[in-house]
Scaffold this motif. Structure first.
Motif, PDB file in Angstrom:
ATOM      1  N   GLU B 389       0.844  -1.191   0.000  1.00 24.84           N
ATOM      2  CA  GLU B 389       0.000   0.000   0.000  1.00 24.84           C
ATOM      3  C   GLU B 389       0.884   1.248   0.000  1.00 24.84           C
ATOM      4  OE1 GLU B 389      -2.604   1.982  -0.751  1.00 24.84           O
ATOM      5  OE2 GLU B 389      -3.829   0.380   0.175  1.00 24.84           O
ATOM      6  N   ARG B 390       0.906   1.929  -1.143  1.00 21.01           N
ATOM      7  CA  ARG B 390       1.788   3.082  -1.252  1.00 21.01           C
ATOM      8  C   ARG B 390       1.171   4.324  -0.634  1.00 21.01           C
ATOM      9  NH1 ARG B 390       5.492   1.939  -5.489  1.00 21.01           N
ATOM     10  NH2 ARG B 390       6.452   0.044  -4.692  1.00 21.01           N
ATOM     11  N   ASP B 391      -0.145   4.387  -0.673  1.00 22.55           N
ATOM     12  CA  ASP B 391      -0.836   5.595  -0.260  1.00 22.55           C
ATOM     13  C   ASP B 391      -0.859   5.700   1.274  1.00 22.55           C
ATOM     14  OD1 ASP B 391      -2.676   7.883  -1.025  1.00 22.55           O
ATOM     15  OD2 ASP B 391      -3.903   6.763   0.425  1.00 22.55           O
ATOM     16  N   ALA B 392      -0.283   6.777   1.800  1.00 22.82           N
ATOM     17  CA  ALA B 392      -0.109   6.905   3.247  1.00 22.82           C
ATOM     18  C   ALA B 392      -1.443   6.954   3.983  1.00 22.82           C
ATOM     19  CB  ALA B 392       0.708   8.154   3.564  1.00 22.82           C
ATOM     20  N   ALA B 393      -2.428   7.652   3.428  1.00 26.23           N
ATOM     21  CA  ALA B 393      -3.713   7.783   4.112  1.00 26.23           C
ATOM     22  C   ALA B 393      -4.414   6.432   4.202  1.00 26.23           C
ATOM     23  CB  ALA B 393      -4.593   8.784   3.363  1.00 26.23           C
ATOM     24  N   ARG B 394      -4.371   5.695   3.088  1.00 26.37           N
ATOM     25  CA  ARG B 394      -5.020   4.392   3.102  1.00 26.37           C
ATOM     26  C   ARG B 394      -4.279   3.430   4.019  1.00 26.37           C
ATOM     27  NH1 ARG B 394      -6.640   3.294  -3.056  1.00 26.37           N
ATOM     28  NH2 ARG B 394      -4.523   4.033  -3.263  1.00 26.37           N
ATOM     29  N   ARG B 395      -2.947   3.604   4.053  1.00 23.21           N
ATOM     30  CA  ARG B 395      -2.149   2.754   4.931  1.00 23.21           C
ATOM     31  C   ARG B 395      -2.543   3.011   6.393  1.00 23.21           C
ATOM     32  NH1 ARG B 395       3.169   3.521   2.783  1.00 23.21           N
ATOM     33  NH2 ARG B 395       3.579   5.020   4.410  1.00 23.21           N
ATOM     34  N   SER B 396      -2.691   4.300   6.683  1.00 25.98           N
ATOM     35  CA  SER B 396      -3.047   4.678   8.045  1.00 25.98           C
ATOM     36  C   SER B 396      -4.403   4.097   8.437  1.00 25.98           C
ATOM     37  CB  SER B 396      -3.053   6.203   8.143  1.00 25.98           C
ATOM     38  OG  SER B 396      -3.450   6.585   9.424  1.00 25.98           O
ATOM     39  N   ALA B 397      -5.348   4.156   7.510  1.00 23.41           N
ATOM     40  CA  ALA B 397      -6.676   3.595   7.792  1.00 23.41           C
ATOM     41  C   ALA B 397      -6.578   2.095   8.005  1.00 23.41           C
ATOM     42  CB  ALA B 397      -7.622   3.902   6.628  1.00 23.41           C
ATOM     43  N   ALA B 398      -5.721   1.449   7.216  1.00 22.27           N
ATOM     44  CA  ALA B 398      -5.566  -0.001   7.338  1.00 22.27           C
ATOM     45  C   ALA B 398      -4.984  -0.368   8.700  1.00 22.27           C
ATOM     46  CB  ALA B 398      -4.664  -0.521   6.217  1.00 22.27           C
ATOM     47  N   ILE B 399      -4.067   0.468   9.201  1.00 24.96           N
ATOM     48  CA  ILE B 399      -3.482   0.192  10.514  1.00 24.96           C
ATOM     49  C   ILE B 399      -4.571   0.226  11.584  1.00 24.96           C
ATOM     50  CG2 ILE B 399      -1.883   1.043  12.274  1.00 24.96           C
ATOM     51  CD1 ILE B 399      -0.177   2.138   9.985  1.00 24.96           C
ATOM     52  N   ASP B 400      -5.400   1.268  11.559  1.00 25.42           N
ATOM     53  CA  ASP B 400      -6.486   1.369  12.536  1.00 25.42           C
ATOM     54  C   ASP B 400      -7.381   0.139  12.469  1.00 25.42           C
ATOM     55  OD1 ASP B 400      -5.657   3.700  13.538  1.00 25.42           O
ATOM     56  OD2 ASP B 400      -7.083   4.974  12.448  1.00 25.42           O
ATOM     57  N   ARG B 401      -7.694  -0.254  11.232  1.00 29.54           N
ATOM     58  CA  ARG B 401      -8.614  -1.359  11.036  1.00 29.54           C
ATOM     59  C   ARG B 401      -8.046  -2.642  11.645  1.00 29.54           C
ATOM     60  NH1 ARG B 401      -9.405  -0.290   5.840  1.00 29.54           N
ATOM     61  NH2 ARG B 401      -7.951  -1.883   5.129  1.00 29.54           N
ATOM     62  N   VAL B 402      -6.778  -2.888  11.367  1.00 25.69           N
ATOM     63  CA  VAL B 402      -6.206  -4.155  11.808  1.00 25.69           C
ATOM     64  C   VAL B 402      -5.979  -4.143  13.325  1.00 25.69           C
ATOM     65  CG1 VAL B 402      -3.780  -3.631  11.413  1.00 25.69           C
ATOM     66  CG2 VAL B 402      -4.583  -5.970  11.144  1.00 25.69           C
ATOM     67  N   LEU B 403      -5.698  -2.970  13.894  1.00 28.17           N
ATOM     68  CA  LEU B 403      -5.544  -2.895  15.352  1.00 28.17           C
ATOM     69  C   LEU B 403      -6.869  -3.223  16.039  1.00 28.17           C
ATOM     70  CD1 LEU B 403      -3.212   0.192  15.974  1.00 28.17           C
ATOM     71  CD2 LEU B 403      -2.678  -2.226  16.220  1.00 28.17           C
ATOM     72  N   VAL B 404      -7.946  -2.661  15.506  1.00 29.54           N
ATOM     73  CA  VAL B 404      -9.255  -2.955  16.074  1.00 29.54           C
ATOM     74  C   VAL B 404      -9.558  -4.443  15.938  1.00 29.54           C
ATOM     75  CG1 VAL B 404     -11.734  -2.560  15.808  1.00 29.54           C
ATOM     76  CG2 VAL B 404     -10.135  -0.627  15.704  1.00 29.54           C
ATOM     77  N   GLU B 405      -9.173  -4.979  14.791  1.00 24.44           N
ATOM     78  CA  GLU B 405      -9.416  -6.392  14.525  1.00 24.44           C
ATOM     79  C   GLU B 405      -8.782  -7.293  15.598  1.00 24.44           C
ATOM     80  OE1 GLU B 405      -8.521  -7.075  10.424  1.00 24.44           O
ATOM     81  OE2 GLU B 405      -8.778  -9.240  10.626  1.00 24.44           O
ATOM     82  N   VAL B 406      -7.596  -6.911  16.092  1.00 23.79           N
ATOM     83  CA  VAL B 406      -6.953  -7.743  17.104  1.00 23.79           C
ATOM     84  C   VAL B 406      -7.278  -7.265  18.516  1.00 23.79           C
ATOM     85  CG1 VAL B 406      -5.058  -8.383  15.582  1.00 23.79           C
ATOM     86  CG2 VAL B 406      -4.808  -6.400  17.089  1.00 23.79           C
ATOM     87  N   GLY B 407      -8.254  -6.350  18.615  1.00 24.99           N
ATOM     88  CA  GLY B 407      -8.713  -5.948  19.934  1.00 24.99           C
ATOM     89  C   GLY B 407      -7.863  -4.881  20.605  1.00 24.99           C
TER      90      GLY B 407
END
Lengths: 336, 531
Positions: B389-407
């Motif tokens: 994922e090159r796009d920083a904003a999308r990367r940032s959103a993905a980080i939030d998503r995956v953190l929530v995913e693991v609680g």
């Protein structure tokens, strides 16, 4: 058997190292401004005389050709002839190498012994007076210029107290013995001359102490740091928690583990000493490798400088080889 | 009841630190009678180890200890100098937590043992007595071991040596601090039994400190449950495991993975695509000069399908870590083939394998070892993401998503590993693995480095993730109980070979191989009828 194979492998490594080092030194010293030929011909020499001298020395050939000729010579044990003195370099080397080796080896042994004793002592008195004194002493010893320290020791022990011999070389000329190995302590013993041996030791004392003091600071620091680490390790605390007596704890649990970390650093310091004892040799009129190389450098004496570089590089490789073997002997986890 | 061997009255230990005083023990009283095995249970940070450290005067230098500690008539707190040295070893023998680091690495086992015998129980042929002592702790070739060094021992052997060292001092009280950390379940049982047996002569007391209430329930007479520097419950082991009174004890008991808990969701029918096909592979580690290479894996075949969760179970040294490394492409099989996403990975060059790496991720056993201590959670998780994922904003959103995913709350992004608990750190490790949506995730003992209650929560997370069946999971474990609720299929591996493979329930109810049965027997469970 495994050790023999290891030594053979490491010695084989010498070949590429020496070829690389010799190429680098050969070409690089020719880039330094200054023409050795101009330094040896008389001031009245004509262009033709200079050209003749250049041809006689082989310096008129292209540099790669000169290198190959030099390499061919070295392979047959001929290190060339000094441009300045016209003496075979191999002869000078044979004479001077043992002189320096003897000095720095003794200095190194003294430095290692003192560093281990002081470093462990400091660690066992962590942040108390003994520790402070050792640490500050090490820093002072390290920051004093070694030639100055040498001169001060001469002033004190020769001029002042009169207990050390004059800084006039390795032995009083009246007690001189024939050269066999080049190591004065060994030669005097071989000659069976106890008085000469003691005289040689007396001459060695000040330069050895000077070098040892100047080089032991990093060793003390390293020993102290690893001793502290060992004392904080689970295995040391376990031995202490099992109530082992002090002496056994220090000898078997602290010393041995502390020593395993020393060889690599000691080798580095030793290697530096071999090439870097020139100031001390100068102060104590020691006719060693350092002084000889320095003079060669001053007059761009190419064969002398090249040989010096080769000898130092070989010494480094050998010293590290010994260090690795010692390390493996001290630490069963290290396999060679 | 006989007069106690060890009597601790109102022990308080405070450790001043830069950020304030840590009250490690806040008034602890307990006793151990001769011939008794006392278990002290609780999670890390509960103060259990401080008791052992007080007994041996191994508290940190700045720690302040108050209270009364009497062992065999000696006032422990005031001991100094020679009296302390004599006391250490002879009165209290401490087994250190990590035996490998607690043995002198440059001294032969035999010499370390003789050191202790000579000091505390001199007389006779010390060498012969040392050999006997090694044999007494169940070491098979004591003669050979006398000349060996600690690094040549396995974890279980090292722990036995540690016990032999402590016993060589012939202590009145044997204290074992987390003696089974890092050992597989089979060994855990054997080691604890060996330690507990030392009280059998009726004169010696044994204190075992552990976070593992299931393991303690099998060997201890009495249990002391500690939380935050206090004893919250104390009583006979049987009473505590059958009728726990304190909320914290109940939590500890509930967290014991239950070998009878089944997996809820069943895998969909076949026809799912094969993510990875392992065909008859051998893995052989390069031999040391002059020795024959020993195969680590022999003839292993395995299909991993999309949505599968497969457990690879075996004891330490069985080859399960080698298998996970071969799967991750970190080791090349010497024979056979590994196909991943239709490509023969095993014959690829290293650089070509890199393209496939993005589809496989690994979660490591020790979360703190696997996270760069200087990087923030955000950087740790986004590192692999950067590849896809090159796009920083999308990367940032993905980080939030995956953190929530693991609680984990997205505010964790700025934290660094040292600001995380073990469970949180392992969640970050999982988040990092999931961040780039891999098709295969290998989890290597994902919960074994964690405290029991945290372990239960983490296994719960893994179970929820695997039940989505949107990727394939391979879980490596030495513990059958933890995997029953997690996996669809179980692969039991022993001495480099697959000895049993099948649907989880089938393997658990009809184990065919003796190895599987042995592992099932060793699985931790509460012994409610302990004697």
């Amino acid at each position: 058997m495994r050790i023999a194979a290891f030594i053979a492998k490491r010695l084989a490594l010498l070949i590429p190292v020496l070829i690389g080092v010799s190429i680098a030194s050969f070409f690089l010293i020719r880039l330094i401004p200054g023409d050795p030929v101009l330094l040896i011909v008389p001031e009245t020499a004509t262009e033709a005389d200079i050209a003749a001298a250049r041809e006689r020395l082989g310096l008129d050939q292209p540099v790669p050709v000169q290198y190959l000729r030099y390499l061919g010579g070295v392979l047959q044990g001929d290190f060339g002839t000094s441009i300045a003195t016209n003496r075979p370099v191999a002869m000078d080397l044979a004479q001077r190498l043992p002189v320096t080796l003897e000095l720095v080896t003794l200095a190194m042994l003294l430095a290692v012994a003192a560093s281990v004793a002081l470093g462990v002592h400091a660690a066992r008195r962590l942040n108390r007076l003994g520790d402070m004194v050792t640490r500050i002493g090490a820093i002072i010893g390290n920051s004093l210029p070694e030639f100055w320290l040498g001169i001060m020791l001469i002033l004190l022990f020769y001029q002042g107290l009169g207990i050390a011999p004059a800084p006039s070389g390795r032995i009083d000329s009246a007690l001189a013995v024939p050269t066999v190995t080049g190591l004065i302590t060994v030669d005097t013993l071989l000659a069976g001359r106890w008085d000469s041996f003691l005289n040689a030791l007396a001459h060695l004392a000040l330069p050895v102490v000077t070098l040892a003091v100047a080089t032991s600071a990093p060793l003390i620091r390293s020993v102290r740091a690893s001793a502290i680490e060992v004392m904080q390790s689970d295995n040391y605390r376990c031995a202490a928690a099992h109530g082992l007596p002090e002496g056994r704890l220090v000898n078997r649990y602290l010393m041995r583990q502390t020593l395993t970390r020393l060889p690599a650093l000691a080798a580095l310091v030793f290697g530096n000493l071999i090439g870097g004892s020139v100031l001390i040799e100068f102060v104590f009129s020691w006719q060693g490798l350092g002084q000889w190389a320095l003079r060669g450098m001053q007059v761009r004496d190419y064969p002398v400088i090249q040989s010096f570089v080769l000898v130092t590089a070989t010494a480094y490789v050998l010293v590290f080889l010994v260090a690795d073997i010692v390390q493996a002997m001290l630490d069963p986890r290290v396999r060679i | 009841m006989t007069a106690p061997l060890l009597e601790i009255r109102d022990l308080r230990v405070a450790i001043p630190t830069a950020t304030g005083v840590i009250e490690a023990l806040r008034g602890v009283s307990l006793s151990v009678a001769p011939g008794e095995v006392l278990g002290i249970v609780g999670e890390s940070g509960g103060g259990k180890s401080m008791i052992a450290r007080t007994l041996t005067h191994l508290l940190p230098a700045q720690a302040e200890a108050q209270g009364q500690v009497t062992l065999a008539g000696t006032d422990v707190m005031t001991l100094r100098g020679e009296a302390l040295r004599r006391f250490r070893g002879r009165s209290v023998g401490l087994c250190f937590q990590n035996p490998r680091s607690a043995l002198n690495p440059v001294r032969k086992i035999g010499d370390q043992l003789i050191d202790r015998l000579r000091e505390h129980a001199p007389g006779g042929d010390l060498r012969a007595r040392a050999v006997t002592a090694l044999a007494a702790v169940g070491l098979r070739s004591p003669e050979t071991m006398m000349g060996q060094f600690p690094h040549q021992l396995s974890g279980g052997m090292a722990q036995r040596v540690m016990i032999a060292l402590s016993l060589a001092c012939n202590p009145r009280l044997l204290v074992a601090d987390e003696p089974t950390t890092g050992l597989d379940v089979t060994l855990t049982g054997e080691i604890l039994t060996l330690i507990a047996r030392q009280a059998r002569d009726g004169a010696r007391g044994v204190m075992i400190i552990s976070h593992d209430i299931a393991a303690l329930s099998k060997v201890s007479d009495r249990l002391v449950v500690m939380e935050k520097g206090l004893i919250v419950e104390e009583g006979s082991t049987r009473r505590i495991v059958t009728a726990p009174r304190h909320r914290y004890t109940r939590r500890l008991i509930e967290a014991v993975p239950d070998v009878t808990t089944r997996r809820r969701a069943q895998p969909r029918e076949d026809g799912r695509s094969v993510v990875m096909a392992i065909r008859d592979i051998d893995v052989t580690y390069p031999a040391r000069f002059g020795r024959r290479p020993a195969p680590a894996l022999t003839g292993v075949s395995l299909d991993i399908r999309m949505g599968d969760t497969i457990a690879v179970v075996g004891e330490s040294g069985s080859g399960k870590s080698t298998l996970s490394r071969a799967i991750m492409g970190l080791l090349a099989p010497s024979r056979g083939e590994i196909r991943f996403r239709g490509k023969t990975m095993s014959s690829m060059r290293f650089s070509a394998r890199r393209g496939l790496r993005r589809y496989m991720q690994m979660v490591f056993q020790d979360p703190f070892d696997a996270l760069n201590p200087r990087m923030s959670v955000e950087d740790i998780v986004s590192d692999p993401l950067r590849l896809v994922e090159r796009d920083a904003a999308r990367r940032s959103a993905a980080i939030d998503r995956v953190l929530v995913e693991v609680g984990l709350d997205p505010t964790f992004r700025t934290r660094r590993p040292h600001e995380l608990s073990g469970g949180q750190a392992q969640r970050v490790g999982i988040a990092r693995a999931l961040s780039i949506a891999p098709e295969l995730v290998v989890l290597d003992e994902p919960a074994s480095a964690l405290d029991v209650t945290v372990q239960a929560q983490l296994l719960d997370l893994i179970r929820r993730l695997t039940e989505r069946r949107d990727r394939a999971y391979l879980i490596v474990s030495h513990d059958l109980a933890t995997v029953r609720a997690l996996c669809d299929r179980v692969v039991v591996i022993d001495a480099g070979r697959i000895v049993e493979e099948g649907p989880t329930e089938h393997v658990f109810t009809n184990p065919a191989s003796p190895k599987t049965r042995a592992l099932l027997d060793a699985a931790p469970r509460l012994y409610t009828d302990a004697t």
